[in-house]
Enzyme design. Structure first.
Site, mmCIF file in Angstrom:
data_model
loop_
_atom_site.group_PDB
_atom_site.id
_atom_site.type_symbol
_atom_site.label_atom_id
_atom_site.label_comp_id
_atom_site.label_asym_id
_atom_site.label_seq_id
_atom_site.Cartn_x
_atom_site.Cartn_y
_atom_site.Cartn_z
ATOM 1 N N GLU A 255 2.044 56.802 -6.135
ATOM 2 C CA GLU A 255 2.849 57.116 -4.935
ATOM 3 C C GLU A 255 3.023 58.611 -4.690
ATOM 4 O OE1 GLU A 255 5.309 52.983 -5.885
ATOM 5 O OE2 GLU A 255 6.442 54.753 -5.238
ATOM 6 N N GLU A 361 0.567 45.010 -7.311
ATOM 7 C CA GLU A 361 1.996 44.663 -7.442
ATOM 8 C C GLU A 361 2.405 43.640 -6.378
ATOM 9 O OE1 GLU A 361 2.883 49.334 -8.702
ATOM 10 O OE2 GLU A 361 4.372 48.268 -7.496
HETATM 11 O O1 G3I Z 1 16.184 49.406 -19.177
HETATM 12 C C1 G3I Z 1 17.325 49.969 -18.576
HETATM 13 C C2 G3I Z 1 18.566 49.357 -19.192
HETATM 14 O O2 G3I Z 1 18.638 49.791 -20.554
HETATM 15 C C3 G3I Z 1 19.789 49.845 -18.432
HETATM 16 O O3 G3I Z 1 20.946 49.200 -18.958
HETATM 17 C C4 G3I Z 1 19.613 49.445 -16.937
HETATM 18 C C5 G3I Z 1 20.785 49.884 -16.115
HETATM 19 O O4 G3I Z 1 20.591 51.153 -15.602
HETATM 20 O O5 G3I Z 1 18.426 50.080 -16.412
HETATM 21 C C6 G3I Z 1 17.290 49.600 -17.083
HETATM 22 O O6 G3I Z 1 16.214 50.253 -16.565
HETATM 23 C C7 G3I Z 1 15.843 49.757 -15.257
HETATM 24 C C8 G3I Z 1 14.388 49.226 -15.355
HETATM 25 O O7 G3I Z 1 13.929 48.858 -14.028
HETATM 26 C C9 G3I Z 1 14.289 48.009 -16.234
HETATM 27 O O8 G3I Z 1 14.940 46.951 -15.677
HETATM 28 C C10 G3I Z 1 15.875 50.950 -14.327
HETATM 29 O O9 G3I Z 1 17.249 51.339 -14.165
HETATM 30 C C11 G3I Z 1 15.304 50.524 -12.964
HETATM 31 O O10 G3I Z 1 15.172 51.687 -12.148
HETATM 32 C C12 G3I Z 1 13.870 49.965 -13.171
HETATM 33 O O11 G3I Z 1 13.453 49.535 -11.901
HETATM 34 C C13 G3I Z 1 12.033 49.383 -11.829
HETATM 35 C C14 G3I Z 1 11.512 50.418 -10.795
HETATM 36 O O12 G3I Z 1 10.100 50.189 -10.565
HETATM 37 C C15 G3I Z 1 11.679 51.826 -11.296
HETATM 38 O O13 G3I Z 1 10.896 52.006 -12.458
HETATM 39 C C16 G3I Z 1 11.761 47.974 -11.308
HETATM 40 O O14 G3I Z 1 12.117 47.021 -12.320
HETATM 41 C C17 G3I Z 1 10.277 47.812 -10.994
HETATM 42 O O15 G3I Z 1 10.055 46.559 -10.363
HETATM 43 C C18 G3I Z 1 9.856 48.917 -10.014
HETATM 44 O O16 G3I Z 1 8.466 48.782 -9.798
HETATM 45 C C19 G3I Z 1 7.881 49.725 -8.892
HETATM 46 C C20 G3I Z 1 6.510 50.106 -9.439
HETATM 47 O O17 G3I Z 1 6.652 50.648 -10.710
HETATM 48 C C21 G3I Z 1 5.830 51.064 -8.482
HETATM 49 N N1 G3I Z 1 5.777 50.531 -7.141
HETATM 50 C C22 G3I Z 1 7.036 50.056 -6.565
HETATM 51 C C23 G3I Z 1 7.709 49.079 -7.516
HETATM 52 C C24 G3I Z 1 9.033 48.621 -6.936
HETATM 53 O O18 G3I Z 1 9.913 49.702 -6.835
#
Ligand code: G3I
Length: 450
Positions: A255, A361
């Site tokens: 991205e 995705e």
């Molecule tokens: O693991 C921590 C946990 O320890 C903590 O308690 C919790 C609360 O803050 O956060 C957890 O981490 C989260 C992680 O997902 C695991 O669930 C992050 O905050 C959260 O930001 C993360 O979101 C992911 C996001 O990407 C950012 O990395 C989503 O699951 C995931 O579906 C999303 O995927 C992205 C692709 O990588 C790129 N394209 C878009 C897609 C959707 O946004």
């Protein structure tokens, strides 16, 4: 006498007004076009088409087609004369989309065509009791995004039966791994790699460089740009080298182009300069000469300015002999958008550049903005999702063998999808319901492989 005259003239006025307001159609007024309603009693081989009464119409003419432009007709349903306000359309094929419309008839006069309504017969032609990976067989990988907290029970059951490839939803991103300059936390990515290796699942690495997953310590980095560059080079090489015999492919940069086009302003652009993407691909290639290297992005089928700049970026990399193998089209889509043609055009742009294509995705929103919000997964939305899934897989399946890699769905169960929190709206974007059961979308995926 006077009152009698007043009474008659008043009632005449009232009568005249009544006549003026009520749309009384007589044979002289233009024949109104019918309004077709939603079909009823839909089953594998038939449905009932119904429409509203048109004043002065003597009968109706019904058309049924596989195309919404009625370029051909279902046998027996080209201007079929119908006396009443509905007709059973029979002799149809299961799991197939049809379109129908009606005209009103009055003697030799025909009205304009009604609205066109789409209907999909239930059932399917294909054997639905098939796992996705088996149906795709050696054609391409069928992958799923997973997380370390979803590897047991129903998750494990689906991952090891329906899929043969995985992508870490979060565990292989910089914020999880890169605890500090040359300080790595391999716990969670190692856990996923071990799970995948034990279950003979292909692994797609996601993502080395992404502005949304920059660790806090890096956001406040005060060293020089040269020092920053060395840290990033070390990071990419450390991660790629660690998994070089386990991970088949990487999203090197994710991205980097903004919505509407233009290079996205990120810490990497700021500190590494405008050719930071080329540097990252080069470092990944130096770390592993064989791993497949992808550029990954979203919404390129529908955002043409963004699409143009993504392919301009790749043209630039290829022109400068920077090794890039493929493109990840994320495919976070909905039942309405992008269109089949838009997806096909994006795929064609990639094929023109001999890029391997990963639908990386996939999820399909059934409650997109602009649509009446539903609070449960209605049959109409479930069928629309199945058709969209069939369409997407069909397009992917038509890609020449050498340029196929995988279709990866971004999660397993609907309630686990990132879509729901992100859009703050109920949705059911994946192939399995909250109880790990296959949804109609799963049939659509299989139908797309037919
Ligand atoms: O693991 C921590 C946990 O320890 C903590 O308690 C919790 C609360 O803050 O956060 C957890 O981490 C989260 C992680 O997902 C695991 O669930 C992050 O905050 C959260 O930001 C993360 O979101 C992911 C996001 O990407 C950012 O990395 C989503 O699951 C995931 O579906 C999303 O995927 C992205 C692709 O990588 C790129 N394209 C878009 C897609 C959707 O946004």
């Amino acid at each position: 006498m006077k009152n009698l005259i007043l009474f008659f003239s008043a009632s005449l006025v009232i009568l005249f007004n009544a006549c003026a307001n009520e749309e009384v159609y007589d044979d002289l007024s233009p024949l109104q076009k019918p309004v077709v309603n939603d079909p009823i009693d839909i089953n594998d081989n038939s449905f009932i088409a119904a429409w509203n009464f048109v004043s002065t119409a003597k009968s109706y003419r019904l058309d049924v087609s596989l195309q919404n432009d009625f370029s051909s007709y279902i046998q027996g349903y080209e201007s079929l004369e119908v006396a009443g306000l509905n007709a059973t359309v029979a002799g149809l094929t299961p799991g197939t989309q049809y379109f129908f419309r009606v005209k009103a008839v009055r003697e030799a006069e025909l009205s304009d065509y009604s609205n066109v309504v789409m209907v999909t017969t239930s059932g399917t032609l294909i054997d639905t009791d098939v796992n996705l990976k088996d149906k795709a067989a050696d054609n391409f990988f069928v992958g799923a995004a997973l997380s370390t907290n979803r590897l047991t029970g129903g998750y494990n059951e689906l991952l090891t039966t329906e899929f043969n490839s995985i992508t870490a939803e979060s565990e292989m991103k910089m914020r999880t791994i890169f605890a500090g300059p040359s300080d790595y936390n391999w716990t969670r990515p190692d856990e996923l790699v071990q799970y995948a290796t034990e279950n003979e699942l292909n692994i797609h690495g996601h993502a080395l460089i992404w502005h949304e997953e920059v660790p806090d310590w890096m956001r406040t980095f005060t060293g020089s740009n040269e020092e920053f560059e060395m840290i990033i080079e070390d990071y990419i090489k450390a991660v790629v080298t660690r998994y070089s015999d386990k991970i088949t492919s990487w999203d090197v940069v994710n991205e980097a182009i903004s919505d509407g086009g233009g290079i996205r302003n990120t810490i990497f652009l700021e500190k590494l300069g405008s050719n930071y993407i080329a540097k990252c691909f080069q470092w990944a290639r130096e770390a592993d000469p064989d791993v497949l290297l992808f550029y990954n992005d979203y919404n390129t089928p529908a955002d043409l300015a963004k699409q143009q700049d993504v392919y301009a970026l790749i043209d630039d990399l290829q022109a400068n002999n920077i090794s890039i193998d493929g493109i990840g089209l994320q495919m976070h889509i909905s039942i309405d958008s992008p269109t089949r043609q838009e997806i096909q055009d994006d795929v064609d742009m990639a094929l023109q550049r001999n890029l391997i294509i990963h639908f990386s995705e996939l999820d399909i929103r059934v409650n997109p903005d602009g649509r009446q919000m539903v609070s449960s997964l209605t049959e109409e939305r479930e069928i629309a999702q199945r058709l969209k899934c069939k369409e997407v897989v069909d397009i992917y399946n038509d890609i020449p063998e050498a340029f196929k890699y995988a279709i990866t769905v971004w999660g397993l169960r609907d309630p686990d999808s990132w879509i729901i929190n992100h859009h703050n709206r109920p949705d059911w974007p994946l192939l399995f319901d909250d109880s790990f059961n296959r949804k109609s979308a799963h049939i659509g995926f299989l139908e797309g492989l037919e």
